[in-house]
Design a protein around this motif. Structure first.
Motif, PDB file in Angstrom:
ATOM      1  N   ASN A  89     -21.226  32.781 -38.638  1.00  0.00           N
ATOM      2  CA  ASN A  89     -19.977  32.182 -38.169  1.00  0.00           C
ATOM      3  C   ASN A  89     -18.970  32.029 -39.303  1.00  0.00           C
ATOM      4  N   SER A  95     -13.233  36.287 -41.749  1.00  0.00           N
ATOM      5  CA  SER A  95     -12.703  37.652 -41.667  1.00  0.00           C
ATOM      6  C   SER A  95     -11.748  37.811 -40.488  1.00  0.00           C
ATOM      7  N   ALA A  96     -12.002  37.063 -39.385  1.00  0.00           N
ATOM      8  CA  ALA A  96     -11.056  37.119 -38.274  1.00  0.00           C
ATOM      9  C   ALA A  96      -9.718  36.491 -38.670  1.00  0.00           C
ATOM     10  N   CYS A 153     -10.792  37.083 -48.176  1.00  0.00           N
ATOM     11  CA  CYS A 153     -11.924  36.416 -47.523  1.00  0.00           C
ATOM     12  C   CYS A 153     -12.672  35.548 -48.528  1.00  0.00           C
ATOM     13  N   SER A 181     -12.978  30.535 -31.597  1.00  0.00           N
ATOM     14  CA  SER A 181     -13.575  31.740 -31.021  1.00  0.00           C
ATOM     15  C   SER A 181     -12.736  32.265 -29.864  1.00  0.00           C
ATOM     16  N   THR A 231     -19.188  35.895 -27.677  1.00  0.00           N
ATOM     17  CA  THR A 231     -19.026  35.248 -28.975  1.00  0.00           C
ATOM     18  C   THR A 231     -18.009  34.112 -28.874  1.00  0.00           C
ATOM     19  N   SER A 259      -4.060  42.470 -34.114  1.00  0.00           N
ATOM     20  CA  SER A 259      -4.979  41.738 -33.252  1.00  0.00           C
ATOM     21  C   SER A 259      -4.357  41.559 -31.876  1.00  0.00           C
ATOM     22  N   THR A 270     -14.385  41.773 -39.259  1.00  0.00           N
ATOM     23  CA  THR A 270     -15.027  41.019 -38.183  1.00  0.00           C
ATOM     24  C   THR A 270     -15.876  41.882 -37.279  1.00  0.00           C
ATOM     25  N   ASP A 271     -15.283  43.016 -36.868  1.00  0.00           N
ATOM     26  CA  ASP A 271     -15.893  43.822 -35.834  1.00  0.00           C
ATOM     27  C   ASP A 271     -17.306  44.264 -36.183  1.00  0.00           C
ATOM     28  N   VAL A 330     -17.654  35.559 -39.905  1.00  0.00           N
ATOM     29  CA  VAL A 330     -16.808  36.036 -38.805  1.00  0.00           C
ATOM     30  C   VAL A 330     -15.493  35.269 -38.770  1.00  0.00           C
ATOM     31  N   ILE A 337     -19.774  41.214 -35.457  1.00  0.00           N
ATOM     32  CA  ILE A 337     -19.922  40.674 -34.090  1.00  0.00           C
ATOM     33  C   ILE A 337     -21.279  40.999 -33.472  1.00  0.00           C
ATOM     34  N   TYR A 397     -11.180  35.337 -31.279  1.00  0.00           N
ATOM     35  CA  TYR A 397     -11.860  36.611 -31.514  1.00  0.00           C
ATOM     36  C   TYR A 397     -12.744  37.072 -30.356  1.00  0.00           C
TER      37      TYR A 397
END
Lengths: 649, 649
Positions: free
Chosen positions: B119, B125-126, B146, B38, B228, B290, B376-377, B122, B380, B41
């Motif tokens: 989780n 995808s992150a 994914c 985490s 997060t 990113s 991801t976004d 996320v 969140i 992200y």
């Protein structure tokens, strides 16, 4: 009314099939949606290829459209001959199969299956792209929207042919009215402005031209992409039987109407695209707007007309997938009748449609949508190859047909079909070569693989039929009553009912408790004699034995299978019936509960061996009886039934 | 070795559980991946919220990180107390359940389940976003990538805990090495350049600042998104039992290591983001990169180090979902043991993991990935609420625990837990309020709905247990042999075997042919006597009757059910066994064939009524026997078995 009747309609008798037949007005939406809707993505696909030309792109559209239109006319004239020769449905599969041999037929069928699945994905994703052009906030939700539309289509199609025709009547005619309206208005303004009308709402600016010059190669690629506009015109010849009498005339009239509308739309779009200088935008990127959205905006501005037209385009594109849903299951049925697919695909469902074919199409196109993220542009290169391969095989088959049959006017028909065959074959080659690297290779591998699969399926079915066919009368020598084995973990009402049934079937009943160590199970051995042994002896029956098996791997099935094998060998190959007492829960959400019992039954059938049969003894909780069961039995009767075997009345 | 053993590993004995336990070095990847990943992200999520500030965004990161770090320290000190008090695993569910009551426990469980599923989505995808930053060509394939990663995770996790620890060891330590290396190098350069280092590769330019001023509201929202970064720290306290002895010390040490690394990473990132003036880019848009990709590019350029580091980030993010796979099934098991979930979720699978829980998690997170397109976004705002709700309930429960138990040093522990409870509760409120409109409302509705579902599940299970529990001995009055009904369409080997079995079970056997009109079926009536009746009479058995049923709707089941009811009523409520002769095909791809027989069996169990039992008599094609069956029976024995009942030896 039950939920599934509300969704899928009441069941139909086979004799109601005639009233499910349609005339030209209903057939046009059902069979023409696919062809007409491609007017909305074909030109766009061509313009997207021309993106590197910048503003010069719109100038090339006219020539491309004329070429595409010429192929269209050749194809339609050719299919009109097919309809005459095959009034019972002359799909490419039938025609190629009968006239060019089995392999050609399978190739055509494989090509069509592939293309129908792609058509569903392309149609739906193009529809969502149209919606996102009008309402950009939808862009991030492309894929979920695509899948939701697919779900609606599946439900509508499981209801049957005529219902789906009625659902699609409105949007199709609205689409034609809106598009012809926009084209007429735009044409009028163009003439008034001497070819250079001022757009009401300016189209998006062209991107800067890349260093790339206009090459024949680029034009060929644009032509190949634009030819996706022709997909779907074969649907009518495939589906002649759904027409009312006189079906040949009605079918031909429908085909000409569809082709005429399509041609007019393509030409009109080409003229206005050029007049307003419209170019494509990068698909999938922010700020994307479809060509038709820009065109209607330029002609009529973003007023109510724009939103009505875009809604109609959205609806027609999304629903164009419906043509595939009408035809794909029909091809599956033909293949299944010839043993190229499992027999389940030949069964008419409760609404006179082939439900399994619909389910298969839904699964495949859903997968395509997910893998390609619901973006039309990525699917276009895979598309059209199947369609043009089927076109070519069908027209070539018709040439062979006329040469062999020689009915009235056969020379004319042969010539028209030959022209069609050549035109579609040339187009096929152009599409295959120019799109090879962009994804056409997937289709070119997939279609032959499908042919191999069909042939293998037929071989397997024939082999099994040879094996199971047995004309000798019933042989009843060496008949032995099976030993009944009852797996149970606790002694409760469910086991109670199972043991009662077991004792009626055999004098050798063995209860088996598999002691997995992760559950705190009581050892049944202590109470077995009092609970089961004594009552059985008192009733004059041989008492069921209890066998307690240890399980090292917490597995249930392994120890049980080993035990069954021991029983089988120690009793001199006696057949064994495994009686599974089962708690059956009947609400729909209970299907999502992982069930050890279902797993046990499936694995026993798969791995048990041929001497084992599996008997389910269901037990139902008192208050999970639904109304339909009650209406069949009555609540008192059901409650009485339920207790039967557990506690006799 | 069989395919499924290769994929999922050999089965493990329960006694092998101890050797599956781990030390801190292995536990750090297994339990810490989620928390550590985490770091990749969390800061990014905060910076994305600050996008409207333009270049000024990076200046705010320091303050935000200090706040997040303070919450982190409070949470970790608090969880260290939990580990001491609950050496057998003090997940939020256990702690809240024991100290705050059943409802609080269920609320914690629901929050954690939700959060674990999110989780997975996320993390994966992150990870894909990180990969797409390094290789922009991957951007259009976000969703398929994914889903592919999800599939790999499922397979790895079905293999068991220790194997997954070994798989994740490498990437985790590589990730830590690469990130700390980059941070050290960047820090060194920053100091050398007096706080204004020149980037090796310039970060992307900041977008123009919107007219929006820096408001406290914007900072709160950024803080909420950044939090997060704290998700996942509870994993250790949840999973104390997987540690080797002394497990409390090992677990605490692991927790401190994870938190220390996380804190160092967050602070280092914050400093360098500020020094290099890095801002976020619009997620999902073309040109997306990113924050970490920009940062490493700025510090070290796009050389081999960049690609190694990005690979490690990709791997760790993608695999961070693994922590959920370790813990989600464990919570499901706890819930299932208390009847809040069906019992299937409590069974240990063949590799000592809870396979059903893993499958459920895979299904839910797969659905989330598809619906949100793998970006991801968008996920969140739904995230973090569950985590902080569970944190708060857990710490509050610990306060109650210490107040009640009062062991050694209870005052210190109570204070630390109280500080943790307040810190996480305040954060929870901030997250819920500031993210409410962006999607947090979904979570806020879903979690209580899940609690209601759990409670309902428990009520239903208890109700059924009351009903099925029956301490009375076996009741054998009114025992009646069932009538055996054999549905068959043709008289072949399959039917042959079925009829033989039927005749051993009952003296009243009735064969039923449902004449659906879409298949050209022979009327069995003509040959029945010669094929079946005569042989039975010759063997001294009552000949099976043949009943031919017409079917108007081509349905198979409807006429059969009506007939069964007639039989039931005309024989005075006799039990009925429906014997289904079945062609069983055993290759994996046969599962995709729609089977009328399976449908028939399922519907008979669901709709037949309690007097009906269903018996499958399998028949196997000769050459579809696999090696595992052969090794159990031997080929000759199998072939002999197979013919048993069809043509006795």
């Amino acid at each position: 009314m039950k939920l599934h009747e509300l969704l899928f309609g009441k069941p139909l008798r086979a004799t109601e099939q005639e009233s499910e037949r349609v005339g030209a007005v209903t057939a046009l939406p059902v069979l023409g949606l696919d062809a007409l809707a491609s007017a909305a993505y074909g030109p766009e696909a061509a313009l997207t290829v021309l993106l590197p030309l910048g503003a010069a792109a719109s100038g090339q559209v006219g020539v491309l459209t004329l070429c595409i239109g010429a192929v269209l006319i050749a194809v339609v004239l050719s299919y009109a001959q097919t309809i005459r020769a095959y009034p019972n449905g002359g799909g490419s599969f039938t025609v190629a199969n009968e006239n060019l041999g089995r392999t050609a037929g399978l190739l055509a069928a494989a090509a069509l299956c592939t293309d129908y699945a792609l058509n569903v994905a392309v149609g739906i994703s193009a529809g969502v792209a149209a919606a996102a052009s009008a309402v950009p906030a939808l862009l991030p939700w492309t894929l979920p929207l695509c899948l939701a539309i697919l779900a609606v289509l599946v439900v509508v199609n499981l209801r049957g042919v005529r219902d789906s025709g009625l659902v699609f009547l409105g949007p199709t005619y609205l689409f034609l009215a809106a598009l012809f309206g926009a084209l007429a208005l735009g044409g009028f303004r163009t003439i008034l402005a001497h070819g250079h009308p001022a757009p009401v709402m300016a189209p998006l600016p062209a991107p800067p031209a890349a260093a790339l010059a206009l090459t024949p190669w680029l034009l060929l690629r644009a032509f190949a992409s634009g030819c996706t506009a022709l997909t779907g015109v074969e649907a009518v010849s495939n589906a002649v039987p759904i027409f009312r009498q006189p079906k040949v005339r009605k079918a031909r009239f429908t085909l000409v109407c569809i082709a005429g509308c399509l041609l007019a739309l393509l030409l009109g779009e080409a003229l206005l695209t050029r007049a307003y200088g419209i170019v494509a935008t990068e698909p999938g990127a922010t700020g994307y707007q479809s060509v038709l959205s820009q065109l209607i905006g330029a002609v009529a501005g973003r007023g109510p007309f724009y939103y009505v037209a875009m809604s109609a385009i959205f609806a027609v594109l999304a629903l164009s997938a419906n043509t595939s849903f009408a035809d794909f299951p029909r091809i599956c049925r033909l293949l299944a009748l010839d043993d190229y697919l499992p027999p389940g695909y030949a069964h008419l469902g409760r609404r006179l449609v082939y439900s399994n074919g619909i389910a298969l199409l839904a699964a495949v196109s859903g997968l395509l949508l997910v893998v390609f993220g619901g973006i039309t542009d990525r699917l276009i290169p895979l598309f059209a190859i199947g369609a043009f391969l089927a076109f070519t095989l069908s027209q070539a088959g018709m040439v062979a047909h006329w040469w062999r049959v020689r009915g009235p006017q056969w020379r004319k028909s042969l010539c028209l079909n030959a022209i069609g065959a050549v035109a579609t074959f040339v187009t096929l080659c152009i599409v295959a070569v120019s799109k090879f690297m962009e994804g056409a290779w997937i289709t070119l591998i997939f279609i032959p693989a499908l042919v191999v699969f069909f042939a293998g399926q037929r071989r397997a079915t024939e082999r099994i039929w040879r094996e199971r066919t047995d004309p000798s009368p019933l042989d009843l020598t060496n008949l032995a009553r099976p030993i009944v084995v009852v797996p149970l973990q606790v002694f409760d009402s469910i086991a109670h009912k199972g043991l009662r049934l077991a004792l009626t079937l055999s004098h050798d009943v063995r209860a088996v408790q598999v002691r997995t160590d992760d559950l705190k199970l009581d050892d049944l051995g202590k109470s077995w004699n009092a609970l089961v042994g004594e009552p059985a002896r008192n009733a004059g029956l041989p008492p069921p034995r209890l066998v307690v098996l240890p399980s090292k791997y917490r597995a249930f099935l392994g120890p049980l299978l080993t035990y069954l094998r021991t029983v089988f060998e120690s009793t001199g190959n006696s057949p064994i019936t495994v009686l599974v007492p089962e708690l059956v829960r009947r609400r729909w959400y209970h299907f999502f509960i992982p069930s050890r019992v279902t797993m046990l039954k499936v694995l026993l059938l798969l791995d048990g061996g041929p001497q084992i049969s599996v008997l389910s003894a269901p037990w139902y909780p008192a208050d999970e009886v639904d109304e339909s069961t009650l209406s069949r039995y009555g609540r008192r009767s059901w409650n009485r039934l339920r207790k039967l075997g557990r506690r006799p009345a």
